[in-house]
Design an enzyme around this catalytic site. Structure first.
Site, PDB file in Angstrom:
ATOM      1  N   GLU A 228      79.997  14.696 -48.375  1.00  0.00           N
ATOM      2  CA  GLU A 228      80.599  15.639 -47.358  1.00  0.00           C
ATOM      3  C   GLU A 228      81.019  15.090 -46.243  1.00  0.00           C
ATOM      4  O   GLU A 228      80.440  14.679 -45.535  1.00  0.00           O
ATOM      5  CB  GLU A 228      79.721  16.782 -47.109  1.00  0.00           C
ATOM      6  CG  GLU A 228      80.170  17.946 -46.550  1.00  0.00           C
ATOM      7  CD  GLU A 228      79.345  18.736 -45.623  1.00  0.00           C
ATOM      8  OE1 GLU A 228      79.633  20.209 -45.346  1.00  0.00           O
ATOM      9  OE2 GLU A 228      78.412  18.337 -45.224  1.00  0.00           O
TER      10      GLU A 228
ATOM     11  N   ASP B 298      74.979  15.831 -48.118  1.00  0.00           N
ATOM     12  CA  ASP B 298      75.136  16.640 -47.086  1.00  0.00           C
ATOM     13  C   ASP B 298      75.662  15.951 -45.514  1.00  0.00           C
ATOM     14  O   ASP B 298      74.948  14.937 -45.512  1.00  0.00           O
ATOM     15  CB  ASP B 298      74.392  17.715 -46.748  1.00  0.00           C
ATOM     16  CG  ASP B 298      74.253  18.748 -45.674  1.00  0.00           C
ATOM     17  OD1 ASP B 298      75.441  19.583 -45.913  1.00  0.00           O
ATOM     18  OD2 ASP B 298      73.912  18.874 -44.698  1.00  0.00           O
TER      19      ASP B 298
END
Length: 493
Positions: A244, A207
């Site tokens: 990401e 993330d």
């Protein structure tokens, strides 16, 4: 001597980064599903009862580490870590380990959404996490790790997204920003990831990767253990990494800084496929889909129609709320040989903060299914829509074949073959597609896996007869329920 050592170091780093692009799928499987906010026990059962039998390759699971408890239990509380204890609303460490083992046993790999960039945001007073751990986020005090203020970057806000310093050292939406160049922070992150590797996971979705310097991530990734051979991974296998990185093509921090470390989420894929199937671009332009559109090389791109973030935003991105174009876009996504494919499995939401389905005690509830296998109690379960899981089977059947026999009507009716193993046709015009088209398939009768299933040698939906020249009559009405037709060699009547 120094030159030789330096060269060997570069070679080792290069080989490790290449290995981190390998998702370690079983056989011909090649689709990941994101079971967003599911409990570990439910995922284990889904692997055994549905995902394994339907040929899914892996599951992306929600963050596994202890998080802050927020009022109303919004989904995003899972992205506010408080410790690295494996206790969340999805279950505890024992349940997580059991799920990983059971999924691996049926050929479904597990990829964990991990939070290396930050800890939780500000909280008034003492915060309590899902494992009962206390912390004082305003003071950057997280004794459950432990982290203190010296383990974080100085407090600052991202006000200029073109300023690399702000993007990578200030706080993303107020989340306390870890200093990944610190030896202590690195050691705790590596310890956390290695523990998950020992439990049998195949890799990680990282993330907010663009908010961390690529050289810090490279150090962390290269320091990880090899995958656990007790879970069926070959010796010396490296964890699959997908990161990401939101890059619309004009970002100061570019996706290209991360693509050699592992795969990167190709957000432009999501935006452009949404534009096309919303009717903003003619489908004929999809013939050059992939790198021809400026996307990353196929093996470095994690591709998706929507994800848990952008499905909640306004714009071109498609979601379950537009079912016909969504199913058409997903069919194209899984039929076209570009990228590492992930499909979404959502829960219903009315606003950005809607929590997953929960009971009166704010415990996540298990999905329930109707007689057709669809979810009924607040879970959307797009992966259980026949039009989507059938395309997972299509993608498996045509693996290692290329696009041939492209046809279009000069607008938004298209078809193409995958070698001599599969055929897809799509109609996004406001008039019917009725045409004899080259399916490239061997002569015979084939079941359209979009409209039905092949059961005991009979097709429950449309069927298409292919002649000796490989041609078949294809009809997709403008008002048809799905707008797509798919044939493949494993669905021959």
């Amino acid at each position: 001597m120094f030159k030789l050592a330096f060269t060997l170091t570069l070679c080792l780093a290069g080989s490790l980064s290449l290995a981190q692009h390998n998702p370690h799928w079983w056989g011909n499987r090649n689709t990941i599903v994101h079971l967003f906010e599911w409990k570990w026990l439910d995922i284990a059962q889904e692997c055994e009862n549905f995902l394994g039998p339907q040929g899914f390759a892996g599951v992306q699971v929600s963050p596994v580490n202890e998080n802050i408890i927020s009022a109303g239990r919004p989904w995003w509380e899972r992205y506010q870590p408080i410790s690295y204890k494996l206790t969340t609303r999805s279950g505890n460490e024992e349940e997580f380990g059991d799920m990983v083992r059971r999924c691996n046993d049926v050929g479904v790999r597990i990829y964990v959404d991990v939070l290396l960039n930050h800890m939780s945001g500000d909280f008034d007073g003492v915060a309590v996490g899902t494992a009962g751990t206390e912390a004082e986020p305003r003071k950057k005090s997280f004794p459950g790790v432990p982290y203190t203020a010296q383990d974080f970057h100085p407090t600052c806000e991202i006000t200029d997204w073109n300023d690399r310093f702000q993007v990578q050292q200030c706080e993303l939406v107020g989340l306390k920003d870890l200093n990944q160049s610190s030896d202590w922070v690195r050691s705790k992150l590596i310890e956390f990831l290695d523990h998950l590797i020992e439990l049998g996971v195949a890799g990680f979705r990282v993330d907010a990767a663009k908010h961390m310097a690529s050289e810090d991530l490279e150090f962390i990734y290269s320091s990880l253990s090899n995958l656990n051979i007790a879970h069926g991974f070959p010796h010396n296998s490296r964890p699959f990494i997908f990161q990401e990185v939101i890059d619309h093509g004009h970002e100061t921090v570019s996706r290209d800084e991360y693509k050699d470390l592992g795969a990167v989420t190709e957000f432009r894929f999501s935006e452009e496929i949404g534009n096309a199937f919303r009717g903003n671009n003619a489908l004929k332009w999809l013939q050059s889909w992939g790198t021809g559109w400026g996307f990353l090389p196929s093996g470095q791109a994690l591709t998706f129609v929507d994800n848990h973030d952008n499905q909640r935003d306004a714009g071109a991105v498609l979601s379950y709320k537009s079912p016909k174009p969504y199913k058409m876009a997903t069919a194209f996504h899984l039929a076209y040989p570009y990228g590492i494919s992930r499909v979404m499995s959502s829960f219903a939401f009315d606003d950005h903060d809607t929590p997953p389905p929960q009971d009166a005690q704010e415990r996540i509830i298990s999905p329930e299914f109707d007689e057709d296998g669809a979810c009924v109690n607040g879970w959307i379960c797009e992966h259980r829509w026949r039009q989507i899981y059938a395309m997972v089977g299509f993608k498996n059947a045509v693996r290692d074949t290329e696009i041939t026999g492209w046809w279009d009507n000069g607008d938004s009716q298209i078809s193409f073959c995958r070698g001599n193993k599969g055929f897809l046709a799509l109609n996004n015009n406001l008039y019917d597609l009725s045409q004899d088209l080259n399916t490239c398939l061997p002569a015979g009768t084939y079941c359209d896996v979009i409209s039905g299933s092949l059961i005991d040698g009979s097709c429950t939906g449309k069927s298409v007869t292919v002649n000796e020249q490989g041609y078949g009559y294809i009809h997709i009405g403008s008002d048809d329920f799905d707008g797509v037709l798919a044939l493949h060699v494993d669905a021959k009547v």
